[in-house]
Design an enzyme around this catalytic site. Structure first.
Site, PDB file in Angstrom:
ATOM      1  N   ARG A 173       0.681  -1.392  -0.246  1.00 51.76           N
ATOM      2  CA  ARG A 173       0.797  -0.087  -0.080  1.00 51.76           C
ATOM      3  C   ARG A 173       1.046   1.037   0.321  1.00 51.76           C
ATOM      4  NH1 ARG A 173      -0.970   4.556   2.785  1.00 51.76           N
ATOM      5  NH2 ARG A 173      -0.449   3.504   4.753  1.00 51.76           N
TER       6      ARG A 173
ATOM      7  N   HIS B 206       3.289   4.499  12.646  1.00 55.68           N
ATOM      8  CA  HIS B 206       3.998   4.530  10.911  1.00 55.68           C
ATOM      9  C   HIS B 206       5.032   5.831  11.131  1.00 55.68           C
ATOM     10  CE1 HIS B 206       3.281   3.670   7.040  1.00 55.68           C
ATOM     11  NE2 HIS B 206       3.086   5.472   6.790  1.00 55.68           N
TER      12      HIS B 206
ATOM     13  N   HIS C 234       8.184   7.851   8.770  1.00 52.47           N
ATOM     14  CA  HIS C 234       9.219   7.282   7.791  1.00 52.47           C
ATOM     15  C   HIS C 234      10.582   7.816   8.366  1.00 52.47           C
ATOM     16  CE1 HIS C 234       5.513   8.139   4.482  1.00 52.47           C
ATOM     17  NE2 HIS C 234       5.431   7.365   5.501  1.00 52.47           N
TER      18      HIS C 234
ATOM     19  N   CYS D 255       4.182   9.081   0.604  1.00 54.59           N
ATOM     20  CA  CYS D 255       2.449  10.015   0.913  1.00 54.59           C
ATOM     21  C   CYS D 255       2.764  10.531  -0.644  1.00 54.59           C
ATOM     22  CB  CYS D 255       2.188  10.752   2.022  1.00 54.59           C
ATOM     23  SG  CYS D 255       0.667  11.703   1.678  1.00 54.59           S
TER      24      CYS D 255
ATOM     25  N   ASN E 108       9.567   4.833   3.712  1.00 55.17           N
ATOM     26  CA  ASN E 108       9.317   4.375   4.849  1.00 55.17           C
ATOM     27  C   ASN E 108      10.958   3.497   5.665  1.00 55.17           C
ATOM     28  OD1 ASN E 108       6.488   4.261   5.075  1.00 55.17           O
ATOM     29  ND2 ASN E 108       6.376   3.261   2.628  1.00 55.17           N
TER      30      ASN E 108
END
Length: 302
Positions: free
Chosen positions: A13, A204, A206, A237, A246
């Protein structure tokens, strides 16, 4: 700090949603299967969003229909609104991850409405789907916004309170643009943990400014239990300016394994999967352990 850390694989994703090369549905399924073979057991497999805005996710329903269901892996779909949530439920996924942005400006650009409206939509969705699917929420830009700059801790906690009023299955804090430092992560994870000691807390992170791995460690020490990562470190994003990478799954596995924290993920298989993904994307990906390899075993002297 627990001796086990759950890694949630987001390469299908967040990992590929910003790539010029659009992978086929079959390639995405193979990516997920390679992750399963490496020992990963939770995956963000797609996002149910407007394909005109994120063409890499145009096959969300096809990917969901083709998932390998004969495993103990859990599959998550990202949703931004009620329509996307309904699609995640209809697809038979195990979890829906609803996104609310901590800043109004970014939420407006990302979802077309202010933050409060997204919280309300999240509440309506979780009430409608509570007996059909586990519903979690990610608070994006929890450490900083590309349009408003600093996101004060009080503002973050206000958004957390709004989301937690609906009793989500899990709460995630996202460093969407990769600006956090370990001190930031420690402060914010501890604040959320103090307010909601029993919440399943996920990060989450980065690696945009090369702080992702340090932030992951700080998060675990402060009380997070799950970490998102992406094979090869791909991702970012599409609606955040200059957002990149990431944390690489294999880099995270190496650090945790060497530190005595179990992940149940094979480093060698994760490296192999990252190398395979690099070939599919036809570009060099940022992961480092896939290039350097694991800890050298050495050769005994004769």
């Amino acid at each position: 700090m627990s001796d086990f850390a759950e890694i949630i694989e987001v390469s299908p994703r967040d990992g590929i949603q910003n790539e010029q090369k659009i992978l086929s549905s079959n390639t995405k399924i193979e990516l997920i299967q390679r992750g399963i073979d490496a020992g990963l057991r939770r995956f963000e497999v797609t996002s149910f969003v407007n394909p005109k805005r994120v063409p890499q996710m145009a096959d969300a329903d096809e990917v969901a229909a083709a998932l390998p269901r004969d495993t103990d892996a859990r599959f998550i779909g990202l949703t931004l609104n009620a329509r996307g949530f309904d699609r995640a439920v209809a697809a038979g996924l195990d979890e829906a991850n609803f996104v609310v942005v901590a800043s109004d400006t970014f939420n407006q650009r990302n979802q077309g409405v202010p933050t409060a409206d997204s919280i309300a939509a999240f509440g309506q969705s979780i009430d409608a789907g509570r007996n059909k699917i586990d519903v979690g929420v990610t608070i994006a830009a929890a450490f900083g916004c590309p349009f408003e700059g600093e996101v004060p801790l009080d503002r973050l906690l206000e958004v957390v309170d709004g989301c937690m009023a609906h009793a989500p299955f899990e709460l995630a804090l996202a460093d969407t643009i990769g600006v956090a430092t370990p001190r930031d992560v420690t402060e914010r994870v501890r604040a959320v943990r103090a307010a909601y000691p029993d919440v399943r807390l996920r990060l989450h992170l980065h690696n945009t400014r090369n702080t992702g791995i340090a932030n992951a460690w700080a998060g675990l020490e402060a009380g997070a239990s799950s970490l998102d990562a992406s094979l090869g470190g791909v991702g970012g994003c599409p609606f955040a300016p200059r957002a990149t990478g990431n944390i690489a799954t294999e880099d995270l596995v190496y650090m945790l394994d060497r530190s005595g924290v179990r992940t149940n993920v094979s480093l060698d298989k994760a490296i192999a999967a990252a190398e395979w993904l690099e070939v599919q994307l036809e570009k060099q990906v940022p992961g480092m352990v896939m290039k350097a390899g694991g800890f050298p075993t050495g050769v005994a002297a004769s």
